[in-house]
Write an enzyme that holds these catalytic residues in place. Structure first.
Site, mmCIF file in Angstrom:
data_model
loop_
_atom_site.group_PDB
_atom_site.id
_atom_site.type_symbol
_atom_site.label_atom_id
_atom_site.label_comp_id
_atom_site.label_asym_id
_atom_site.label_seq_id
_atom_site.Cartn_x
_atom_site.Cartn_y
_atom_site.Cartn_z
ATOM 1 N NE ARG A 53 0.121 1.602 3.319
ATOM 2 C CZ ARG A 53 0.953 2.590 3.607
ATOM 3 N NH1 ARG A 53 2.253 2.353 3.731
ATOM 4 N NH2 ARG A 53 0.530 3.823 3.761
ATOM 5 N N GLY A 54 0.243 2.416 -0.144
ATOM 6 C CA GLY A 54 1.018 3.653 -0.297
ATOM 7 C C GLY A 54 1.205 3.897 -1.789
ATOM 8 C CB ALA A 55 0.508 6.880 -3.885
ATOM 9 C CD GLN A 203 -3.215 2.930 6.646
ATOM 10 O OE1 GLN A 203 -3.822 3.335 7.637
ATOM 11 N NE2 GLN A 203 -3.826 2.779 5.482
ATOM 12 C CG ASP A 244 -2.904 8.177 -1.645
ATOM 13 O OD1 ASP A 244 -2.819 8.629 -0.497
ATOM 14 O OD2 ASP A 244 -2.640 6.996 -1.945
ATOM 15 C CG ASN A 254 -2.262 11.795 2.295
ATOM 16 O OD1 ASN A 254 -1.723 10.864 1.694
ATOM 17 N ND2 ASN A 254 -1.975 12.068 3.550
ATOM 18 C CE LYS A 255 -5.082 5.921 4.143
ATOM 19 N NZ LYS A 255 -6.074 5.081 3.394
HETATM 20 O O1 MRU Z 1 -4.585 3.351 1.907
HETATM 21 P P1 MRU Z 1 -3.099 3.527 1.863
HETATM 22 O O2 MRU Z 1 -2.391 2.985 3.055
HETATM 23 O O3 MRU Z 1 -2.514 3.041 0.553
HETATM 24 O O4 MRU Z 1 -2.909 5.111 1.883
HETATM 25 C C1 MRU Z 1 -1.625 5.650 1.880
HETATM 26 C C2 MRU Z 1 -1.591 7.128 2.016
HETATM 27 O O5 MRU Z 1 -2.600 7.785 2.092
HETATM 28 C C3 MRU Z 1 -0.233 7.778 1.951
HETATM 29 O O6 MRU Z 1 -0.211 8.945 2.730
HETATM 30 C C4 MRU Z 1 0.097 8.141 0.496
HETATM 31 O O7 MRU Z 1 -0.077 7.035 -0.340
HETATM 32 C C5 MRU Z 1 1.465 8.662 0.342
HETATM 33 S S1 MRU Z 1 2.658 7.411 0.578
HETATM 34 C C6 MRU Z 1 4.193 7.989 0.231
#
Ligand code: MRU
Length: 354
Positions: A53-55, A203, A244, A254-255
């Site tokens: 996970r994470g963009a 997270q 994201d 973002n999250k």
């Molecule tokens: O749902 P997730 O855990 O994939 O969400 C991740 C986020 O929102 C992060 O802040 C974002 O992807 C940036 S990661 C460098």
């Protein structure tokens, strides 16, 4: 780009002998479990269920999944190879709708797959694998670069709030928001981090704390609803989050929970920084076209799929991301420099920069 400038302790996604290897983030911080596969369907499911996970990590994993598909294709028929790779690209594009890096990485690979200058399966296979490996390695380089650039904003004594996990575990390594924090730490700045737990998937509590603790970077954990009070008390001096997707006008997706933090930071005159590679910047989508992923209601009904904390049939909302308007964003830290308002003009100029 040059070679890595900082130590790299965590390998979230990597290419190993024709396969994708990844750390399953669902079991952290208790267990460090790695998987390996060259099956794009397996890797697509790993993205959907948040093993990866994470963009940026999603983008890298998807690119490497296509490379693994090419690697295991043993026939000579280039058109069959092309259609196999296009099917894999289309499948991976459907895994998660909000993170822009996924589309960015798959589009880079797709351009090669559709390039008619490749006339043999061997050549096309080689080009696809090389491009995916470039995407993977560039992600680490770019994080270190933006980390270094962003670390200039950090001062001794800063107490930095971060939300979710925008660290090594959200990228191929090093991280974006945590990349800035890491670079500042390695450069000797005396800082402390406050990590929000980040309900419902946690997270912050599970991943950000694990990453920072491993490197000895001071971190305190808070629940999401404590942020306003800590700002009111003057404890937090800066906020740094990842993204994201960032739109051309500076809207930051973002999250879930990021918007509330930005609002509170604005009220208390605390700088609110977004750290992201330019591969997160989407110049073509308008605000009303952005898809905010809605995840399964059980993520909210249960803690960590285990403890039911409400009535099992209660209706819930579970949007996974939110949108922070540009006027709440102090600056966007990228590998090409620090972008400040007016975003409408400056984002395009920075993305176009070599
Ligand atoms: O749902 P997730 O855990 O994939 O969400 C991740 C986020 O929102 C992060 O802040 C974002 O992807 C940036 S990661 C460098």
């Amino acid at each position: 780009m040059g070679s890595f400038r900082y130590p790299l302790h965590i390998k979230t996604v990597e290419w190993v002998d024709g396969k994708v290897r990844w750390l399953d983030t669902r079991f952290l911080p208790h267990e460090e479990i790695y998987h390996e596969s060259d099956d794009y369907e397996r890797i697509a499911r790993a993205i959907e269920n948040m093993e990866i996970r994470g963009a940026p990590a999603i983008g890298v994993a998807a690119a490497l999944a296509i490379a693994a598909t090419a690697h295991r294709f043993r026939e000579e028929d280039i058109e069959r190879l092309r259609s196999t790779l296009i099917n894999a690209i289309n499948r991976l594009r459907r895994t998660r709708p909000t993170a822009y890096n996924l589309y960015w990485a798959l589009t880079r690979i797709e351009r090669i797959v559709l390039d008619r200058n490749y006339t043999s399966a061997y050549e096309l296979r080689k080009a696809v694998i090389e491009e995916a490996i470039r995407i993977w390695r560039e992600d680490i380089e770019v994080n270190m670069k933006l980390g270094e650039i962003g670390s200039e904003l950090i001062e001794d004594g800063d107490v930095i709030l971060t939300h979710c996990n925008a660290g090594a575990l959200a990228t191929a390594g090093f991280g974006t928001a945590l990349g800035v924090i890491r670079a500042a730490w390695y450069r000797g700045k005396k800082i402390q981090v406050i990590a929000t737990e980040t309900r419902p998937v946690l997270q912050g509590a599970r991943l950000t704390v694990w990453e920072l603790k491993r490197e000895g970077i001071p971190v305190k954990l808070v629940t999401d609803n404590m942020v306003g009070y800590l700002m009111y008390k003057g404890i937090i001096t800066k906020v740094i989050v990842g993204a994201d997707r960032i739109l051309a006008d500076g809207h930051v997706i973002n999250k879930i929970g990021t918007y509330m933090i930005a609002l509170a930071a604005h009220r208390h005159n605390i700088p609110f920084y977004v750290a992201a590679p330019t591969s997160t910047i989407d110049l073509n989508t308008s605000l009303n076209e952005v898809v905010i992923e809605e995840r399964h209601p059980d993520e909210v009904r249960y803690v960590m799929n285990k403890v039911l904390i409400t009535l099992p049939d209660v209706e819930v909302y579970n949007p996974s991301f939110d949108i922070t308007p540009p006027d709440l964003v102090t600056a966007i830290i990228t590998e090409k420099g620090i972008i400040r308002p007016p975003y409408e003009a400056n984002i395009r100029a920075y993305v176009g920069k070599q």
